[in-house]
Scaffold this motif. Structure first.
Motif, PDB file in Angstrom:
ATOM      1  N   ALA A   1       0.839  -1.195   0.000  1.00  0.00           N
ATOM      2  CA  ALA A   1       0.000   0.000   0.000  1.00  0.00           C
ATOM      3  C   ALA A   1       0.876   1.248   0.000  1.00  0.00           C
ATOM      4  CB  ALA A   1      -0.910  -0.012   1.222  1.00  0.00           C
ATOM      5  N   PRO A   2       0.345   2.385  -0.422  1.00  0.00           N
ATOM      6  CA  PRO A   2       1.109   3.635  -0.299  1.00  0.00           C
ATOM      7  C   PRO A   2       1.491   3.881   1.164  1.00  0.00           C
ATOM      8  CG  PRO A   2      -0.851   3.955  -1.665  1.00  0.00           C
ATOM      9  CD  PRO A   2      -0.972   2.601  -1.065  1.00  0.00           C
ATOM     10  N   GLN A   3       2.720   4.348   1.399  1.00  0.00           N
ATOM     11  CA  GLN A   3       3.158   4.579   2.776  1.00  0.00           C
ATOM     12  C   GLN A   3       2.413   5.731   3.423  1.00  0.00           C
ATOM     13  OE1 GLN A   3       7.185   4.460   3.968  1.00  0.00           O
ATOM     14  NE2 GLN A   3       7.829   3.075   2.338  1.00  0.00           N
ATOM     15  N   PHE A   4       1.948   6.657   2.596  1.00  0.00           N
ATOM     16  CA  PHE A   4       1.260   7.828   3.150  1.00  0.00           C
ATOM     17  C   PHE A   4       0.061   8.173   2.277  1.00  0.00           C
ATOM     18  CE2 PHE A   4       0.446  12.368   2.843  1.00  0.00           C
ATOM     19  CZ  PHE A   4       0.208  12.704   4.166  1.00  0.00           C
ATOM     20  N   LEU A   5      -1.079   8.350   2.907  1.00  0.00           N
ATOM     21  CA  LEU A   5      -2.255   8.910   2.245  1.00  0.00           C
ATOM     22  C   LEU A   5      -2.688  10.144   3.026  1.00  0.00           C
ATOM     23  CD1 LEU A   5      -4.283   5.671   1.377  1.00  0.00           C
ATOM     24  CD2 LEU A   5      -3.070   7.170  -0.213  1.00  0.00           C
ATOM     25  N   PRO A   6      -3.293  11.129   2.357  1.00  0.00           N
ATOM     26  CA  PRO A   6      -3.586  12.411   3.015  1.00  0.00           C
ATOM     27  C   PRO A   6      -4.506  12.284   4.233  1.00  0.00           C
ATOM     28  CG  PRO A   6      -3.780  12.599   0.624  1.00  0.00           C
ATOM     29  CD  PRO A   6      -3.631  11.146   0.930  1.00  0.00           C
ATOM     30  N   ARG A   7      -4.295  13.146   5.177  1.00  0.00           N
ATOM     31  CA  ARG A   7      -5.078  13.184   6.416  1.00  0.00           C
ATOM     32  C   ARG A   7      -6.548  13.483   6.149  1.00  0.00           C
ATOM     33  NH1 ARG A   7      -4.182  14.011  11.898  1.00  0.00           N
ATOM     34  NH2 ARG A   7      -5.713  15.340  12.960  1.00  0.00           N
ATOM     35  N   SER A   8      -6.843  14.134   5.030  1.00  0.00           N
ATOM     36  CA  SER A   8      -8.211  14.548   4.702  1.00  0.00           C
ATOM     37  C   SER A   8      -9.073  13.406   4.169  1.00  0.00           C
ATOM     38  CB  SER A   8      -8.168  15.652   3.638  1.00  0.00           C
ATOM     39  OG  SER A   8      -7.420  15.206   2.506  1.00  0.00           O
ATOM     40  N   LEU A   9      -8.508  12.230   3.976  1.00  0.00           N
ATOM     41  CA  LEU A   9      -9.184  11.130   3.278  1.00  0.00           C
ATOM     42  C   LEU A   9     -10.449  10.662   4.010  1.00  0.00           C
ATOM     43  CD1 LEU A   9      -8.245   9.838   0.633  1.00  0.00           C
ATOM     44  CD2 LEU A   9      -7.367   7.925   1.976  1.00  0.00           C
ATOM     45  N   ARG A  10     -11.467  10.333   3.207  1.00  0.00           N
ATOM     46  CA  ARG A  10     -12.716   9.769   3.740  1.00  0.00           C
ATOM     47  C   ARG A  10     -12.977   8.346   3.246  1.00  0.00           C
ATOM     48  NH1 ARG A  10     -17.167  14.739   3.475  1.00  0.00           N
ATOM     49  NH2 ARG A  10     -15.989  16.193   4.784  1.00  0.00           N
ATOM     50  N   VAL A  11     -12.644   8.068   1.984  1.00  0.00           N
ATOM     51  CA  VAL A  11     -12.851   6.743   1.405  1.00  0.00           C
ATOM     52  C   VAL A  11     -11.579   6.313   0.695  1.00  0.00           C
ATOM     53  CG1 VAL A  11     -14.175   5.354  -0.238  1.00  0.00           C
ATOM     54  CG2 VAL A  11     -15.331   7.118   1.106  1.00  0.00           C
ATOM     55  N   ALA A  12     -11.112   5.092   0.998  1.00  0.00           N
ATOM     56  CA  ALA A  12      -9.927   4.548   0.338  1.00  0.00           C
ATOM     57  C   ALA A  12     -10.256   3.146  -0.161  1.00  0.00           C
ATOM     58  CB  ALA A  12      -8.745   4.501   1.298  1.00  0.00           C
ATOM     59  N   ASP A  13     -10.097   2.931  -1.458  1.00  0.00           N
ATOM     60  CA  ASP A  13     -10.384   1.629  -2.062  1.00  0.00           C
ATOM     61  C   ASP A  13      -9.118   1.109  -2.739  1.00  0.00           C
ATOM     62  OD1 ASP A  13     -11.334  -0.604  -3.295  1.00  0.00           O
ATOM     63  OD2 ASP A  13     -12.933   0.393  -4.418  1.00  0.00           O
ATOM     64  N   LEU A  14      -8.506   0.083  -2.114  1.00  0.00           N
ATOM     65  CA  LEU A  14      -7.318  -0.572  -2.661  1.00  0.00           C
ATOM     66  C   LEU A  14      -7.596  -2.042  -2.950  1.00  0.00           C
ATOM     67  CD1 LEU A  14      -6.138   1.996  -1.121  1.00  0.00           C
ATOM     68  CD2 LEU A  14      -4.040   0.693  -0.903  1.00  0.00           C
TER      69      LEU A  14
END
Length: 574
Positions: A132-145
């Motif tokens: 997975a990406p090591q960092f995703l933004p703090r603002s995130l609401r939905v993440a689909d991997l």
């Protein structure tokens, strides 16, 4: 190219100095046409903040994406990497859709999303990520991997994101080693987490406390560690089917703290007992395809609100459901006991039961009182048991005044059962050994709409006069695969669908369907009809007829149909 050329033709040139344009074109007044929006070639830009490049077979990230874009769709392309310099410009991006590309972890720089401080929705499902990406933004609401090859996630992939609500990681290759204990630290608002179809061997600890839906099906889970679900008091749906759970992998506290739980699926595991400590809020409990040999009443005392209990394909046998085992389940609506080796209908079932599903067992007899404890039963399925007419009491069905659907298919009945409830809507008797139909068992069934008699041994001469007279509401009649030599006379007037395929019908007379003017579908496939064996006027009175199937007869049957009918072609013809 054509779009770029068109934009050039429409481009009005640099803006004139103030007042110049009005002087040159006084008829335009004070307004001027705004410059057209920049949009990547072949993409569409329905709004100033939206760029849609879906399904364009793109191999590289599109150029000319406006810095002001908020919603960027690149799904269904051939992208293999995301260039940091292109992404870093899009600081206002809210939605990034990369679903179904060829992006690998090597093609996704560690710093790829650092500049996207407004990003709320990211979709990278169906790519080729190995981590997975090591960092995703703090603002995130939905993440689909989902549907990648992810073996590892990192603390800041989903951690420290107070607005995060939904995380989808199903269909990856995650083991417990690849899921750090602090994976969701600082992300307490997650309500949906999907980890199904991975390689987890036990339920992960430290899950978000606000979870409402947790998907863990299709893993290798053999154990739920003590306290793993102690904080998830808002959990409503828990999916643990298709794992390797045994009784020793659960304890009395596993589910007891889940005071909001409504749906629990433990099917396709290796449980020998009903789990202890079930919460009273539980409405649906799925225990199908385990190894349960006995249901103890004490295990269900805490689940008094249960509405649906599914126990199909276990090993209950003759003594696995003792009298009173389900007595505490006073609100139980549906009980599934398909394929359990039962030899009789279990006694003392809950009085309010509405659906009892018992097909593929060994029930060989029905006594006068076997069904009397369930006066509100609306659906009874006893298909594919060992019922013989001589061992079905004439009053067996009489207590079931609310019964609407009765399935007795696949038994050994030689005659219609007696005492059928007057409110019955559907009666299925296919694949029995019926040799005769008499009017008496059908008396009073004036609400019956569907009657299935396929795959029996019925002949027209064995259908007693007046048999159909009581069935004034019958709309669907299936007499297929019997031994009929012609269309039975005096069929019910309300009939809309008639199945006669697979019989021995060799002719259709002019009056064959005079009693069924509302017929909409007629199936005469695989009989013995010839081109000259159907009276030309047989179908002309059927003004509602839409479908006629005569395929599979010795000759291609050409019949005169009303203009509304659709003829199904003979097999092998266009």
């Amino acid at each position: 190219m054509w779009l770029s050329l068109l934009l050039l033709l429409l481009w009005p040139g640099p803006p004139a100095a103030p007042g110049v344009e009005d002087a040159a074109f006084p008829h335009l007044g004070e307004s001027s046409r705004p410059p057209p929006r920049a949009c990547p070639p072949r993409c569409s830009c329905p709004r100033a903040d939206t760029v849609d490049c879906e399904g364009l077979d793109l191999h590289v990230f599109p150029g000319n994406v406006s810095r002001a874009v908020r919603h960027l769709s690149l799904q269904n392309n051939q992208l293999q990497e995301l260039p940091y310099n292109e992404l870093s410009r899009l600081r206002d991006l809210r939605t990034l859709n990369l679903h179904n590309n060829l992006i690998s972890s090597e093609g996704l720089p560690d710093e790829a999303f650092e500049s996207l401080t407004q990003l709320q929705h990211i979709y990278i499902a169906h790519n080729k990520l190995s981590v997975a990406p090591q960092f995703l933004p703090r603002s995130l609401r939905v993440a689909d991997l989902a549907a990648n090859q992810v073996t590892e996630i990192f603390p800041l992939t989903f951690g420290e994101k107070p607005e995060l609500r939904s995380v989808y990681l199903h269909n990856n290759q995650l083991s417990n080693a690849g899921l750090p204990p602090d994976a969701f630290r600082g992300s307490a608002a997650v309500v949906t987490l999907s980890l199904s179809s991975n390689q987890l061997s036990y339920l992960p600890p430290s899950l978000p406390p606000a979870l409402e839906r947790l998907h863990l099906q299709n893993n290798l889970i053999a154990k739920v560690p003590r306290g793993a679900l102690s904080r998830q008091t808002q959990l409503r749906e828990l999916y643990l089917q298709h794992n390797q759970l045994t009784d020793s992998g659960l304890d009395a506290t596993t589910f007891s703290k889940l005071r909001s739980l409504e749906y629990l699926d433990l099917s396709h595991n290796q449980l020998a007992e009903v789990p202890a400590g079930l919460p009273r809020t539980l409405a649906v409990l799925h225990l199908g395809r385990n190894r349960i040999r006995r249901v103890e009443a004490a295990r269900l005392l805490s689940a008094r609100g249960l509405r649906y209990l599914l126990l199909q394909h276990n090993q209950l046998g003759t003594a696995g459901l003792p009298p009173g085992a389900l007595r505490s389940l006073r609100r139980l609506h549906t009980l599934h006991l398909y394929g359990n080796g039962l030899e009789r209908v279990p006694p003392a079932l809950p009085r309010r039961l509405r659906a009892l599903v018992l097909p593929h067992n060994r029930v060989a007899a029905l006594g006068a009182r076997d069904l009397a404890s369930m006066p509100g039963l609306a659906e009874l399925n006893l298909a594919y048991n060992r019922l013989a007419s001589a061992r079905v009491h004439r009053r067996a069905f009489r207590p079931l005044r609310a019964l609407r659907s009765l399935d007795l298919a696949g038994n050994q009945l030689t005659r219609l059962p007696s005492g059928l409830p007057a409110g019955l809507r559907a009666l299925r008797l296919q694949r029995n050994q019926l040799r005769a139909l008499e009017p008496e068992p059908l008396v009073g069934l004036d609400q019956l709409q569907e009657l299935g008699l396929a795959h029996n041994r019925l002949r027209v001469g064995d259908i007693g006069p007046g048999t159909w007279h009581e069935l004034q509401a019958l709309k669907v009649l299936d007499l297929s695969h019997n031994e009929l030599s012609f269309v039975p006379p005096d069929l019910p007037e309300a009939l809309e669908e008639l199945h006669l395929q697979g019989n021995r019908i060799s002719h259709v007379g002019p009056d064959a369907f005079l009693s069924t003017p509302h017929l909409r579908a007629l199936f005469l496939r695989a009989n013995r009809l010839h081109a000259t064996s159907i009276a030309p006027e047989a179908f002309l009175s059927l003004g509602h007829l839409h479908v006629v199937d005569t395929a599979g007869n010795p000759d291609q049957v050409l019949i005169q149909l009303p203009p509304t009918a659709v003829r199904r072609p003979r097999a092998g013809l266009p």
